[in-house]
Design a protein around this motif. Structure first.
Motif, PDB file in Angstrom:
ATOM      1  N   THR A 170       0.846  -1.200   0.000  1.00 49.89           N
ATOM      2  CA  THR A 170       0.000   0.000   0.000  1.00 49.89           C
ATOM      3  C   THR A 170       0.878   1.245   0.000  1.00 49.89           C
ATOM      4  N   THR A 171       0.575   2.182  -0.865  1.00 53.68           N
ATOM      5  CA  THR A 171       1.240   3.481  -0.847  1.00 53.68           C
ATOM      6  C   THR A 171       0.633   4.288   0.298  1.00 53.68           C
ATOM      7  N   VAL A 172       1.506   4.935   1.094  1.00 53.29           N
ATOM      8  CA  VAL A 172       1.030   5.638   2.292  1.00 53.29           C
ATOM      9  C   VAL A 172       1.559   7.068   2.276  1.00 53.29           C
ATOM     10  N   ALA A 173       0.660   8.034   2.487  1.00 58.44           N
ATOM     11  CA  ALA A 173       1.059   9.432   2.674  1.00 58.44           C
ATOM     12  C   ALA A 173       0.543   9.892   4.032  1.00 58.44           C
ATOM     13  N   VAL A 174       1.472  10.364   4.873  1.00 56.83           N
ATOM     14  CA  VAL A 174       1.145  10.829   6.218  1.00 56.83           C
ATOM     15  C   VAL A 174       1.302  12.338   6.249  1.00 56.83           C
ATOM     16  N   ILE A 175       0.278  13.044   6.696  1.00 62.02           N
ATOM     17  CA  ILE A 175       0.355  14.495   6.871  1.00 62.02           C
ATOM     18  C   ILE A 175       0.626  14.755   8.345  1.00 62.02           C
ATOM     19  N   THR A 176       1.662  15.533   8.638  1.00 58.07           N
ATOM     20  CA  THR A 176       2.005  15.773  10.041  1.00 58.07           C
ATOM     21  C   THR A 176       2.742  17.093  10.220  1.00 58.07           C
ATOM     22  N   HIS A 177       2.583  17.689  11.406  1.00 54.74           N
ATOM     23  CA  HIS A 177       3.389  18.868  11.756  1.00 54.74           C
ATOM     24  C   HIS A 177       4.627  18.428  12.542  1.00 54.74           C
ATOM     25  N   ASP A 178       4.728  17.121  12.824  1.00 58.15           N
ATOM     26  CA  ASP A 178       5.705  16.605  13.785  1.00 58.15           C
ATOM     27  C   ASP A 178       6.922  16.043  13.029  1.00 58.15           C
ATOM     28  N   ALA A 179       8.058  16.704  13.168  1.00 62.08           N
ATOM     29  CA  ALA A 179       9.256  16.293  12.423  1.00 62.08           C
ATOM     30  C   ALA A 179       9.705  14.884  12.802  1.00 62.08           C
ATOM     31  N   GLU A 180       9.448  14.489  14.040  1.00 64.52           N
ATOM     32  CA  GLU A 180       9.865  13.150  14.466  1.00 64.52           C
ATOM     33  C   GLU A 180       9.076  12.073  13.717  1.00 64.52           C
ATOM     34  N   ILE A 181       7.765  12.312  13.588  1.00 63.27           N
ATOM     35  CA  ILE A 181       6.926  11.363  12.849  1.00 63.27           C
ATOM     36  C   ILE A 181       7.319  11.365  11.373  1.00 63.27           C
ATOM     37  N   ALA A 182       7.569  12.530  10.835  1.00 65.46           N
ATOM     38  CA  ALA A 182       7.969  12.625   9.430  1.00 65.46           C
ATOM     39  C   ALA A 182       9.285  11.884   9.194  1.00 65.46           C
ATOM     40  N   GLY A 183      10.201  11.994  10.162  1.00 61.56           N
ATOM     41  CA  GLY A 183      11.514  11.387  10.026  1.00 61.56           C
ATOM     42  C   GLY A 183      11.461   9.882   9.950  1.00 61.56           C
ATOM     43  N   TRP A 184      10.333   9.368  10.308  1.00 60.13           N
ATOM     44  CA  TRP A 184      10.115   7.959  10.369  1.00 60.13           C
ATOM     45  C   TRP A 184       9.626   7.421   9.022  1.00 60.13           C
ATOM     46  N   CYS A 185       9.280   8.331   8.108  1.00 62.06           N
ATOM     47  CA  CYS A 185       8.840   7.932   6.765  1.00 62.06           C
ATOM     48  C   CYS A 185      10.033   7.943   5.806  1.00 62.06           C
ATOM     49  N   ARG A 186       9.966   7.125   4.762  1.00 59.69           N
ATOM     50  CA  ARG A 186      11.093   6.968   3.841  1.00 59.69           C
ATOM     51  C   ARG A 186      11.358   8.257   3.068  1.00 59.69           C
ATOM     52  N   ARG A 187      10.300   8.996   2.784  1.00 61.66           N
ATOM     53  CA  ARG A 187      10.443  10.186   1.959  1.00 61.66           C
ATOM     54  C   ARG A 187       9.674  11.331   2.609  1.00 61.66           C
ATOM     55  N   GLN A 188      10.268  12.525   2.556  1.00 63.28           N
ATOM     56  CA  GLN A 188       9.643  13.676   3.190  1.00 63.28           C
ATOM     57  C   GLN A 188       9.493  14.817   2.202  1.00 63.28           C
ATOM     58  N   VAL A 189       8.330  15.430   2.240  1.00 64.75           N
ATOM     59  CA  VAL A 189       8.086  16.650   1.481  1.00 64.75           C
ATOM     60  C   VAL A 189       7.753  17.732   2.496  1.00 64.75           C
ATOM     61  N   ARG A 190       8.566  18.795   2.511  1.00 61.01           N
ATOM     62  CA  ARG A 190       8.370  19.876   3.486  1.00 61.01           C
ATOM     63  C   ARG A 190       7.630  21.031   2.852  1.00 61.01           C
ATOM     64  N   LEU A 191       6.585  21.472   3.543  1.00 61.91           N
ATOM     65  CA  LEU A 191       5.800  22.621   3.093  1.00 61.91           C
ATOM     66  C   LEU A 191       6.078  23.800   4.007  1.00 61.91           C
ATOM     67  N   ARG A 192       6.160  24.975   3.391  1.00 61.94           N
ATOM     68  CA  ARG A 192       6.281  26.205   4.164  1.00 61.94           C
ATOM     69  C   ARG A 192       5.565  27.298   3.378  1.00 61.94           C
ATOM     70  N   ASP A 193       4.611  27.957   4.027  1.00 58.91           N
ATOM     71  CA  ASP A 193       3.869  29.056   3.382  1.00 58.91           C
ATOM     72  C   ASP A 193       3.373  28.685   1.984  1.00 58.91           C
ATOM     73  N   GLY A 194       2.862  27.464   1.856  1.00 58.70           N
ATOM     74  CA  GLY A 194       2.235  27.076   0.599  1.00 58.70           C
ATOM     75  C   GLY A 194       3.174  26.651  -0.502  1.00 58.70           C
ATOM     76  N   LEU A 195       4.442  26.444  -0.165  1.00 57.33           N
ATOM     77  CA  LEU A 195       5.419  25.978  -1.150  1.00 57.33           C
ATOM     78  C   LEU A 195       6.169  24.773  -0.611  1.00 57.33           C
ATOM     79  N   VAL A 196       6.572  23.873  -1.533  1.00 58.38           N
ATOM     80  CA  VAL A 196       7.457  22.775  -1.150  1.00 58.38           C
ATOM     81  C   VAL A 196       8.857  23.341  -1.053  1.00 58.38           C
ATOM     82  N   VAL A 197       9.468  23.249   0.135  1.00 58.81           N
ATOM     83  CA  VAL A 197      10.792  23.833   0.308  1.00 58.81           C
ATOM     84  C   VAL A 197      11.893  22.784   0.237  1.00 58.81           C
ATOM     85  N   ASP A 198      11.517  21.523   0.379  1.00 56.09           N
ATOM     86  CA  ASP A 198      12.565  20.515   0.453  1.00 56.09           C
ATOM     87  C   ASP A 198      11.899  19.148   0.440  1.00 56.09           C
TER      88      ASP A 198
END
Ligand code: ADP
Ligand code: ADP
Length: 230
Positions: free
Chosen positions: A191-219
């Motif tokens: 299953t493909t999984v996308a997790v939305i979170t404000h928590d960097a620790e939870i994000a760090g636990w996913c294989r791939r991260q997309v960072r949003l800031r002010d409506g833009l992907v920053v990294d």
């Protein structure tokens, strides 16, 4: 092959609120992806667009190759129910019925008979480690178990993409880690999984991260290995 593609997507709310200001994103089959950013960065807006719950102001949203702009509301809800499973911070379970019926009722839209629905529901509950809780009502389950029932309901129809919006937001860290482990297991089995979170620790636990800031992907970056939260 992409499950979801956003191309040049913007979303402007009334009052000139630019929630997304030009976002490109490809969710590939097999991804375990975190969309991470602070409050107000546009995560929920992105979830609603990926989930076909809303349409972009400009740009293109493709879900399993279908351009959502070309579909009627009815076609869109058909695509959504075949393609997407949703998990939210709130568990959204029916209090009066068992775990098994909560999951089985999620399959009503498939037109599957009652017996087959209950069989698939039992299988899904086994996949999330709740094979021994089929007859329990939500009030008889812990928070982590309730969220695992919600995950079972979301995946019982085998959707290609599971979207989880702050899935550990109402859980202590131990129960949260259990839920994340279940999501990783489901990802391992395809299953493909996308997790939305404000928590960097939870994000760090996913294989791939997309960072949003002010409506833009920053990294966005990839990890070679999973590093589960202890
Ligand atoms: P996040 O989920 O990261 O907190 P949101 O997507 O909810 O971000 O919000 C992004 C921006 O859009 C914020 O400024 C928010 O206040 C605004 N916003 C979100 N939904 C609406 C709406 N329905 N109407 C007006 N503004 C909204
Ligand atoms: P929040 O995290 O903002 O407290 P939820 O996670 O429950 O709230 O819901 C996030 C958004 O998804 C809300 O706008 C809600 O209307 C919508 N939503 C909640 N449940 C469902 C569902 N089963 N199907 C479609 N949309 C839903």
């Amino acid at each position: 092959e992409a499950v979801v593609e956003l191309r040049g997507v913007t979303k402007t709310y009334p009052g000139d609120v630019h929630a997304l200001r030009g976002v490109d994103l490809t969710v590939a089959r097999g991804d375990l992806l975190a969309i991470v950013g602070p409050s107000g960065s546009g995560k929920s807006t992105m979830l609603h667009l990926i989930g076909t719950l809303d349409r972009p102001t400009t740009g293109t949203v493709l879900v399993t190759g279908h351009d959502v702009a070309t579909l009627s509301d009815r076609q869109l809800s058909g695509l959504r129910s075949r393609t997407l499973g949703f998990v939210f911070q709130q568990f959204h379970l029916s209090p009066g019925v068992s775990a098994l019926d909560n999951v089985a009722d999620g399959l009503l839209y498939t037109g599957t008979g009652r017996r087959a629905r209950r069989e698939r529901a039992a299988e899904a509950l086994e996949r999330v480690g709740l094979g021994h809780r089929l007859g329990h009502r939500p009030s008889e389950l812990s928070g982590g178990e309730q969220q695992r029932v919600a995950v079972a309901r979301a995946v019982a129809g085998d959707p290609p993409l599971l979207l989880a919006d702050e899935p550990t937001g109402n859980l202590d860290s131990h129960a949260g880690a259990d839920v994340l482990a279940v999501l990783a297991d489901l990802n391992e089995s395809g299953t493909t999984v996308a997790v939305i979170t404000h928590d960097a620790e939870i994000a760090g636990w996913c294989r791939r991260q997309v960072r949003l800031r002010d409506g833009l992907v920053v990294d966005g970056h990839e990890h070679d290995h999973l590093s589960p939260v202890e």
